[in-house]
Design a protein around this motif. Sequence first.
Motif, PDB file in Angstrom:
ATOM      1  N   GLY A  13      23.155 -16.513 -32.580  1.00  0.00           N
ATOM      2  CA  GLY A  13      22.998 -18.266 -32.911  1.00  0.00           C
ATOM      3  C   GLY A  13      23.273 -18.423 -33.916  1.00  0.00           C
ATOM      4  O   GLY A  13      23.576 -20.244 -34.116  1.00  0.00           O
ATOM      5  N   SER A  14      23.542 -18.684 -34.941  1.00  0.00           N
ATOM      6  CA  SER A  14      23.329 -18.980 -36.744  1.00  0.00           C
ATOM      7  C   SER A  14      25.624 -18.498 -36.726  1.00  0.00           C
ATOM      8  O   SER A  14      25.888 -18.182 -36.286  1.00  0.00           O
ATOM      9  CB  SER A  14      22.625 -17.662 -37.275  1.00  0.00           C
ATOM     10  OG  SER A  14      23.754 -16.567 -37.290  1.00  0.00           O
ATOM     11  N   SER A  15      25.151 -19.217 -37.541  1.00  0.00           N
ATOM     12  CA  SER A  15      26.439 -19.764 -38.000  1.00  0.00           C
ATOM     13  C   SER A  15      27.473 -17.917 -39.112  1.00  0.00           C
ATOM     14  O   SER A  15      28.449 -17.198 -38.702  1.00  0.00           O
ATOM     15  CB  SER A  15      26.897 -20.360 -39.255  1.00  0.00           C
ATOM     16  OG  SER A  15      25.836 -20.189 -41.097  1.00  0.00           O
ATOM     17  N   THR A  16      26.131 -17.364 -39.154  1.00  0.00           N
ATOM     18  CA  THR A  16      26.758 -15.958 -40.477  1.00  0.00           C
ATOM     19  C   THR A  16      27.289 -14.379 -38.862  1.00  0.00           C
ATOM     20  O   THR A  16      27.769 -14.910 -38.572  1.00  0.00           O
ATOM     21  CB  THR A  16      25.738 -15.613 -40.651  1.00  0.00           C
ATOM     22  OG1 THR A  16      25.178 -16.183 -41.405  1.00  0.00           O
ATOM     23  CG2 THR A  16      25.853 -14.181 -41.259  1.00  0.00           C
ATOM     24  N   PHE A  17      26.034 -15.401 -38.108  1.00  0.00           N
ATOM     25  CA  PHE A  17      26.647 -14.617 -36.421  1.00  0.00           C
ATOM     26  C   PHE A  17      27.718 -14.470 -36.182  1.00  0.00           C
ATOM     27  O   PHE A  17      28.761 -13.471 -35.648  1.00  0.00           O
ATOM     28  CB  PHE A  17      25.145 -14.871 -35.860  1.00  0.00           C
ATOM     29  CG  PHE A  17      25.767 -13.670 -34.157  1.00  0.00           C
ATOM     30  CD1 PHE A  17      25.226 -12.812 -34.247  1.00  0.00           C
ATOM     31  CD2 PHE A  17      25.977 -14.411 -32.961  1.00  0.00           C
ATOM     32  CE1 PHE A  17      25.266 -12.701 -33.044  1.00  0.00           C
ATOM     33  CE2 PHE A  17      25.752 -13.891 -31.975  1.00  0.00           C
ATOM     34  CZ  PHE A  17      25.695 -12.645 -31.611  1.00  0.00           C
ATOM     35  N   THR A  40      33.719 -20.770 -20.838  1.00  0.00           N
ATOM     36  CA  THR A  40      34.331 -19.696 -19.183  1.00  0.00           C
ATOM     37  C   THR A  40      35.452 -19.455 -19.361  1.00  0.00           C
ATOM     38  O   THR A  40      36.032 -18.434 -18.341  1.00  0.00           O
ATOM     39  CB  THR A  40      33.139 -20.998 -18.771  1.00  0.00           C
ATOM     40  OG1 THR A  40      32.782 -21.496 -18.846  1.00  0.00           O
ATOM     41  CG2 THR A  40      33.560 -20.292 -17.101  1.00  0.00           C
ATOM     42  N   ARG A  41      36.434 -20.658 -19.249  1.00  0.00           N
ATOM     43  CA  ARG A  41      37.591 -20.084 -19.414  1.00  0.00           C
ATOM     44  C   ARG A  41      38.228 -18.590 -20.355  1.00  0.00           C
ATOM     45  O   ARG A  41      38.805 -18.110 -19.527  1.00  0.00           O
ATOM     46  CB  ARG A  41      38.478 -21.777 -19.980  1.00  0.00           C
ATOM     47  CG  ARG A  41      40.381 -20.683 -19.730  1.00  0.00           C
ATOM     48  CD  ARG A  41      40.895 -21.768 -19.746  1.00  0.00           C
ATOM     49  NE  ARG A  41      42.183 -22.473 -20.136  1.00  0.00           N
ATOM     50  CZ  ARG A  41      42.974 -23.461 -19.816  1.00  0.00           C
ATOM     51  NH1 ARG A  41      43.016 -25.094 -20.126  1.00  0.00           N
ATOM     52  NH2 ARG A  41      44.183 -23.198 -19.408  1.00  0.00           N
ATOM     53  N   ALA A  42      37.511 -18.840 -21.445  1.00  0.00           N
ATOM     54  CA  ALA A  42      38.397 -17.590 -21.915  1.00  0.00           C
ATOM     55  C   ALA A  42      37.266 -15.425 -22.022  1.00  0.00           C
ATOM     56  O   ALA A  42      38.183 -14.634 -21.205  1.00  0.00           O
ATOM     57  CB  ALA A  42      37.079 -17.385 -23.581  1.00  0.00           C
ATOM     58  N   LYS A  43      35.972 -16.113 -20.955  1.00  0.00           N
ATOM     59  CA  LYS A  43      35.719 -15.320 -20.530  1.00  0.00           C
ATOM     60  C   LYS A  43      36.118 -15.005 -19.148  1.00  0.00           C
ATOM     61  O   LYS A  43      36.653 -12.785 -18.406  1.00  0.00           O
ATOM     62  CB  LYS A  43      33.929 -15.280 -19.663  1.00  0.00           C
ATOM     63  CG  LYS A  43      32.698 -14.136 -19.361  1.00  0.00           C
ATOM     64  CD  LYS A  43      31.911 -14.682 -18.651  1.00  0.00           C
ATOM     65  CE  LYS A  43      30.840 -13.057 -18.971  1.00  0.00           C
ATOM     66  NZ  LYS A  43      29.280 -12.934 -18.864  1.00  0.00           N
ATOM     67  N   ALA A  44      37.065 -15.369 -18.315  1.00  0.00           N
ATOM     68  CA  ALA A  44      37.261 -15.027 -17.192  1.00  0.00           C
ATOM     69  C   ALA A  44      39.373 -14.750 -17.487  1.00  0.00           C
ATOM     70  O   ALA A  44      39.809 -14.125 -16.654  1.00  0.00           O
ATOM     71  CB  ALA A  44      37.437 -16.418 -16.222  1.00  0.00           C
ATOM     72  N   ILE A  70      33.265 -19.042 -28.864  1.00  0.00           N
ATOM     73  CA  ILE A  70      32.647 -20.400 -28.353  1.00  0.00           C
ATOM     74  C   ILE A  70      31.698 -20.566 -27.944  1.00  0.00           C
ATOM     75  O   ILE A  70      31.096 -22.218 -28.696  1.00  0.00           O
ATOM     76  CB  ILE A  70      34.279 -20.516 -27.739  1.00  0.00           C
ATOM     77  CG1 ILE A  70      35.165 -19.785 -27.888  1.00  0.00           C
ATOM     78  CG2 ILE A  70      34.105 -21.633 -27.379  1.00  0.00           C
ATOM     79  CD1 ILE A  70      36.333 -19.653 -26.973  1.00  0.00           C
ATOM     80  N   SER A  71      30.598 -20.275 -26.781  1.00  0.00           N
ATOM     81  CA  SER A  71      29.815 -20.807 -26.547  1.00  0.00           C
ATOM     82  C   SER A  71      28.860 -20.763 -27.839  1.00  0.00           C
ATOM     83  O   SER A  71      27.912 -22.078 -27.870  1.00  0.00           O
ATOM     84  CB  SER A  71      28.885 -20.131 -25.424  1.00  0.00           C
ATOM     85  OG  SER A  71      29.051 -19.004 -25.841  1.00  0.00           O
TER      86      SER A  71
END
Length: 320
Positions: A68-72, A168-172, A216-217
């Motif tokens: 969840g960090s920017s580095t991640f 969600t769109r990218a995952k699908a 993205i999320s």
Amino acid sequence: MAGRFQRTITFPSPRPDASCTTVATKRSSYRTRSSSLPVRFHPIISNLDDDVASLRSWSESRSSPQAGSSTFLLVGVDLISVVLASLSDLLSHPQAADPLRNSPITDPYLDDLMRLADSYDLFRISLINLSHLQGETQAALRRWDSARLASAVRAQRKASKDIIRIATRAKAAAKTKPPPPPLEASVSLDSTGVIILPVVFCDATFALAAASAELISGLAVLSNEATSPIAPVVSTGGPVKLLKIWWIVDLMRWKSRARRRAMERKKEGGMERSMERKVATEKLEGLKKCIIALESGSEKVFRALVNARVTVLNILTPSI
């Protein structure tokens, strides 16, 4: 008279991009010679498998301290770029054209690449919008304009919801399933590539879709966390409702106590507000740097997806 020599194909091992400094594993440069059809343990395919495994490990590490960090997030976009570079090397291999051309998954695979590219195109537009909203929030925070700050926070949180829908769109996007394995017990070497390569392509695309959704999320979560210290500040500061007291003596005593308590709260609240303002400013500044880096990374990923799709189209319609 000199004897006849076997014809060989020379290709370099795929390497991460020079700007991907956050990727921990960097391969040393070497060259490999092979005259066989790419199979599972061919260097190009094994390198792609390693890159896909690293990408899956990243996207599934939600419980890590840096998740969840920017580095991640920046590590994630670098790993996505590395997988796409290895996938491009495999698509460009001359002996990979026939297996992909004769596979039933090629047309659906083109649709997967197009859906992923469309998701990243929308993501790039959302990054531009979020960058503008982040600047508006930061300006309102500096001036401590409560009305403007509340409006900017609401707009930024609405943009985060739109980004989650893009995730969600990218995952699908990856819908193509690999072809079933052959029923024959033994498979000849000539057909090995026809069986293996579509499986490798589908496996890499599913990993790219899952990692893209996580990336993205993750930005939406980072944006909401940047505005979380501001929410209590925006919601406070309303007028105090006074109880109606009809006795003059009790009214004077109540006013005296209320004045004393108000001064104490003002002093404590000023210190708390200053700390909250400092924390919010630091988080917004970190979000700004992350957005700038992701704009460059997502542009690179978008172009790589478009180039991969063009390569597949060229395989299906070879020039005469």
